[in-house]
Design an enzyme around this catalytic site. Structure first.
Site, PDB file in Angstrom:
ATOM      1  N   MET A 148     104.375  46.374 -34.515  1.00  0.00           N
ATOM      2  CA  MET A 148     105.736  45.901 -34.757  1.00  0.00           C
ATOM      3  C   MET A 148     105.926  45.520 -36.227  1.00  0.00           C
ATOM      4  O   MET A 148     105.104  44.822 -36.820  1.00  0.00           O
ATOM      5  CB  MET A 148     106.052  44.701 -33.864  1.00  0.00           C
ATOM      6  CG  MET A 148     106.145  45.041 -32.389  1.00  0.00           C
ATOM      7  SD  MET A 148     107.500  46.171 -32.012  1.00  0.00           S
ATOM      8  CE  MET A 148     108.921  45.127 -32.356  1.00  0.00           C
ATOM      9  N   GLN A 165     106.740  54.881 -28.777  1.00  0.00           N
ATOM     10  CA  GLN A 165     106.339  53.839 -27.836  1.00  0.00           C
ATOM     11  C   GLN A 165     107.573  53.092 -27.336  1.00  0.00           C
ATOM     12  O   GLN A 165     108.367  52.587 -28.127  1.00  0.00           O
ATOM     13  CB  GLN A 165     105.369  52.831 -28.446  1.00  0.00           C
ATOM     14  CG  GLN A 165     104.859  51.868 -27.364  1.00  0.00           C
ATOM     15  CD  GLN A 165     103.945  50.784 -27.867  1.00  0.00           C
ATOM     16  OE1 GLN A 165     104.399  49.875 -28.570  1.00  0.00           O
ATOM     17  NE2 GLN A 165     102.665  50.851 -27.505  1.00  0.00           N
ATOM     18  N   CYS A 175     101.655  44.336 -25.091  1.00  0.00           N
ATOM     19  CA  CYS A 175     102.106  43.326 -26.052  1.00  0.00           C
ATOM     20  C   CYS A 175     102.255  41.970 -25.368  1.00  0.00           C
ATOM     21  O   CYS A 175     102.949  41.858 -24.353  1.00  0.00           O
ATOM     22  CB  CYS A 175     103.425  43.744 -26.672  1.00  0.00           C
ATOM     23  SG  CYS A 175     104.028  42.573 -27.909  1.00  0.00           S
ATOM     24  N   HIS A 215      93.475  48.438 -25.164  1.00  0.00           N
ATOM     25  CA  HIS A 215      93.003  47.364 -26.034  1.00  0.00           C
ATOM     26  C   HIS A 215      91.969  46.587 -25.227  1.00  0.00           C
ATOM     27  O   HIS A 215      92.296  45.984 -24.208  1.00  0.00           O
ATOM     28  CB  HIS A 215      94.162  46.455 -26.437  1.00  0.00           C
ATOM     29  CG  HIS A 215      93.790  45.435 -27.469  1.00  0.00           C
ATOM     30  ND1 HIS A 215      94.630  45.073 -28.488  1.00  0.00           N
ATOM     31  CD2 HIS A 215      92.670  44.687 -27.641  1.00  0.00           C
ATOM     32  CE1 HIS A 215      94.054  44.159 -29.244  1.00  0.00           C
ATOM     33  NE2 HIS A 215      92.854  43.906 -28.734  1.00  0.00           N
ATOM     34  N   ASN A 271      91.181  50.761 -28.304  1.00  0.00           N
ATOM     35  CA  ASN A 271      91.846  49.985 -29.342  1.00  0.00           C
ATOM     36  C   ASN A 271      91.246  48.574 -29.347  1.00  0.00           C
ATOM     37  O   ASN A 271      90.779  48.093 -28.330  1.00  0.00           O
ATOM     38  CB  ASN A 271      93.349  49.950 -29.051  1.00  0.00           C
ATOM     39  CG  ASN A 271      94.144  49.107 -30.028  1.00  0.00           C
ATOM     40  OD1 ASN A 271      94.961  48.291 -29.619  1.00  0.00           O
ATOM     41  ND2 ASN A 271      93.925  49.278 -31.306  1.00  0.00           N
ATOM     42  N   GLY A 298      89.527  45.741 -32.489  1.00  0.00           N
ATOM     43  CA  GLY A 298      88.311  45.435 -33.223  1.00  0.00           C
ATOM     44  C   GLY A 298      87.703  46.583 -33.997  1.00  0.00           C
ATOM     45  O   GLY A 298      86.574  46.469 -34.490  1.00  0.00           O
ATOM     46  N   GLY A 358      94.279  49.859 -35.883  1.00  0.00           N
ATOM     47  CA  GLY A 358      95.552  49.230 -36.210  1.00  0.00           C
ATOM     48  C   GLY A 358      95.566  48.590 -37.582  1.00  0.00           C
ATOM     49  O   GLY A 358      95.669  49.268 -38.610  1.00  0.00           O
TER      50      GLY A 358
END
Length: 328
Positions: free
Chosen positions: A14, A65, A95, A166, A206, A208, A228
């Site tokens: 975002m 997305q 999220c 994630h 996803n 780390g 990311g």
């Protein structure tokens, strides 16, 4: 869905992975898969579509997305995205922010796998492009061993072909979004196990992943590494992605900045503010002589009213002067 198309992905973020960021990242790698910021289905349906989901053709492959929990609205928004030319629709089930929870989408949907499946089914019926889900391994006091598998089973049956996982739980209360990216422990082994159990699915990991070495280690177990903030803060790492993971060639970063400068010039003629484009360059030259002066010049001048391409050119001259000084 061809898993090789997802071998290296830039996570949706975002306020960061907007169209200007994605354009820059595409210049840095021809093969990395790009994702938009999360856009709510309602916004796509009712908002300024060109501003919200418009993109440059050079961005392909690029995924849209979506956020939401209303199957009909998600289907409508996905159809709009497909008509815009996106290569993939990705549903956000990961999220953890308060704003997202109040709208009943994002990570809180991990608690409602059947509703997520209804959303997936509706999107699948509306579009023919690949449909993926981005999720956590669980939320709050869920047992990830059961919660993640339940979500994946429901979504697979409904038509999802891939999952970006994630590898942390999300705590919906008590942790900020930033803390939710750092405090819950990572469980990579669970994601690896999902891939072994579901070889027919494209599984991206996803969370780390700090550098290309990390990505390569994970790729021994899963189909895709989704990186990311590390890629955003140090985007120069992307210049090695094509050579390392796709059999291509390394990208010349000086050539990239010249191409991006031309892009900036074109956008300025369309009245796009300079700082909305130069903010994505802040970390590009980390570790290079003159990088601090480059960053400082942009931060002090790009936000000024009427700032033009000369601000970026002057910032680049700081880099060149320092390079010349060190080389002398």
């Amino acid at each position: 869905m061809d898993a090789t198309n997802h071998k290296f992905c830039i996570a949706p973020m975002m306020e960061w992975t907007d169209r200007h960021c994605r354009y820059l990242h595409r210049l840095l790698s021809r093969h990395v898969r790009l994702y938009t910021e999360m856009v709510t289905a309602e916004a796509v349906i009712r908002g300024d579509r060109e501003r919200l989901i418009g993109f440059d053709s050079v961005e392909h492959p690029v995924a849209l997305q979506l956020g939401g929990s209303d199957p009909a609205k998600l289907a409508e928004a996905a159809k709009i995205g497909a008509d815009f030319g996106y290569d993939e629709i990705n549903l956000n089930v990961g999220c953890p922010s308060d704003r997202v929870q109040s709208g009943r989408f994002g990570a809180c949907l991990m608690l409602e796998p059947k509703l997520v499946a209804e959303c997936v089914f509706a999107i699948r019926a509306a579009v023919s492009i690949p449909l993926t889900v981005k999720c956590r391994i669980g939320v709050d006091r869920q047992d990830p061993e059961f919660a993640l598998r339940a979500l994946i089973e429901c979504c697979k049956q409904a038509g999802a072909s891939g999952f970006a996982i994630h590898a942390r739980k999300a705590w919906l209360q008590g942790l900020s979004p930033k803390e939710n990216r750092e405090i819950p422990p990572l469980n990579y082994d669970l994601v690896y196990a999902i891939k072994r159990e579901r070889p027919e699915l494209t599984i991206m990991l996803n969370g780390g992943i700090a550098n290309l070495d990390d990505a390569e280690r994970h790729l021994a177990h899963i189909d895709g590494a989704m990186i990311g903030r590390a890629a955003y803060h140090s985007p120069a790492m992307l210049t090695e992605v094509d050579a390392r993971f796709f059999g291509g060639e390394s990208i010349d970063i000086d050539n990239v900045i010249e191409q991006y400068a031309r892009y900036v010039g074109r956008q300025l003629r369309r009245s796009v503010p300079l700082n909305t484009m130069t903010k994505h360059l802040v970390g590009l030259f980390n570790g290079r002589p003159g990088a601090r002066a480059f960053r400082r010049h942009l931060s002090e001048n790009a936000t000024r009213r009427g700032a033009g391409i000369e601000v970026l050119r002057d910032a680049l001259r700081h880099l060149q002067r320092e390079h010349d000084r060190v080389a002398a």
